[in-house]
Design an enzyme around this catalytic site. Sequence first.
Site, PDB file in Angstrom:
ATOM      1  N   ASP A 234       0.822  -1.219   0.000  1.00 34.93           N
ATOM      2  CA  ASP A 234       0.000   0.000   0.000  1.00 34.93           C
ATOM      3  C   ASP A 234       0.845   1.253   0.000  1.00 34.93           C
ATOM      4  O   ASP A 234       0.425   2.308  -0.482  1.00 34.93           O
ATOM      5  CB  ASP A 234      -0.945  -0.002   1.203  1.00 34.93           C
ATOM      6  CG  ASP A 234      -2.047  -1.013   0.964  1.00 34.93           C
ATOM      7  OD1 ASP A 234      -1.844  -2.185   1.313  1.00 34.93           O
ATOM      8  OD2 ASP A 234      -3.084  -0.637   0.378  1.00 34.93           O
ATOM      9  N   ASN A 244       1.515  -2.958   4.190  1.00 35.45           N
ATOM     10  CA  ASN A 244       0.547  -3.802   3.465  1.00 35.45           C
ATOM     11  C   ASN A 244      -0.458  -4.315   4.492  1.00 35.45           C
ATOM     12  O   ASN A 244      -0.371  -3.996   5.683  1.00 35.45           O
ATOM     13  CB  ASN A 244       1.276  -4.947   2.743  1.00 35.45           C
ATOM     14  CG  ASN A 244       0.363  -5.681   1.773  1.00 35.45           C
ATOM     15  OD1 ASN A 244      -0.341  -5.061   0.965  1.00 35.45           O
ATOM     16  ND2 ASN A 244       0.317  -6.996   1.848  1.00 35.45           N
TER      17      ASN A 244
END
Length: 343
Positions: A234, A244
Amino acid sequence: MRLKTKTMEWTGNSLRLLDQRKLPFIEKYVECRTHEEVAHAIKEMIVRGAPAIGVAAAFGYVLGFREHKNGDTKEWMKQVKETLSRTRPTAVNLFWALDRMEKVFFENLKNENLGEILEEEALKIAYEDIETNRAIGRNGAELIEDGSTILTHCNAGALATVDYGTALGVIRAAVESGKRVRIFADETRPYLQGARLTAWELMKDGIEVYVITDNMAGWLMKRGMIDAVVVGADRIALNGDTANKIGTYSLAVLARRNSVPFYVAAPTSTIDPTIKSGDEIPIEERRAEEVTHCGGSRIAPEGVKVLNPAFDVTENSLITAIITEKGVIRPPFEENIKKILEV
Ligand code: MRU
């Protein structure tokens, strides 16, 4: 120009999003006609996954521009951007896509075709995402050995992008190149992206997938049943620290302990060049019901206290390599990330 994939469709007047809250049971699309509807879809995870929310936000920006009636356009677009930004804080792709849209907006302020120019830019971001994922796939497939079992976490697949996926793009490309692979998909509590989404899309593609509960990974690694871990991201800091889905960090620790390679697959748009380390990544805290309930049923006592961080950060030292569209980045990450960003 239009765009149509399983995950999203740009009709020219609206953004249709596959409602990921309802998968794998119901395939239903939600139509967003305003930037506020797009913001709602991102916040409520109708659309999710770092690249997909970036692209959705870009189309939201286009819709927002069309909604402008009177008054200062610049002020209005600032509000539109703000509304779309205030949805989910962790994935940098959201801000990356909105910054890119805003840049085009300011560069073409005086152009009478500004609406079309913005639409073209959003479509460009969307089509680039597919190309990028295919390149990530090609680069990553080389790291996957024929006959291997790969563990993945959350959903970094076609559903998390416009199409093809990042971590699942690597798997798809390995399969397309003739390699036989078997996938273990962590169920990914609390939101169950692995059990609901990864399993669904891999089964549709005929790729062999087993769903495992999150607490099984360590034991399966210890028994030599996992050859590599491949996850998405992310937000990646300049030093390679990677945010993440919650649970990714635990997997990375287990992978190191068991000498299993741990790969992060992500587009370079997921790298945030403004932050030096993972300590600076904002972590979204989501509502308690995601933890106290499962499949709509309460599983914890009424009134219990809950923590629900949606992401964690894996430090760079636990990452074997970061697979991007521009190539595979290996340690020393800080040096090599800077090099790849200059490419
Ligand atoms: O909360 P989500 O479902 O949006 O989280 C998604 C992830 O953590 C993915 O692994 C990440 O966004 C990469 S998607 C290509």
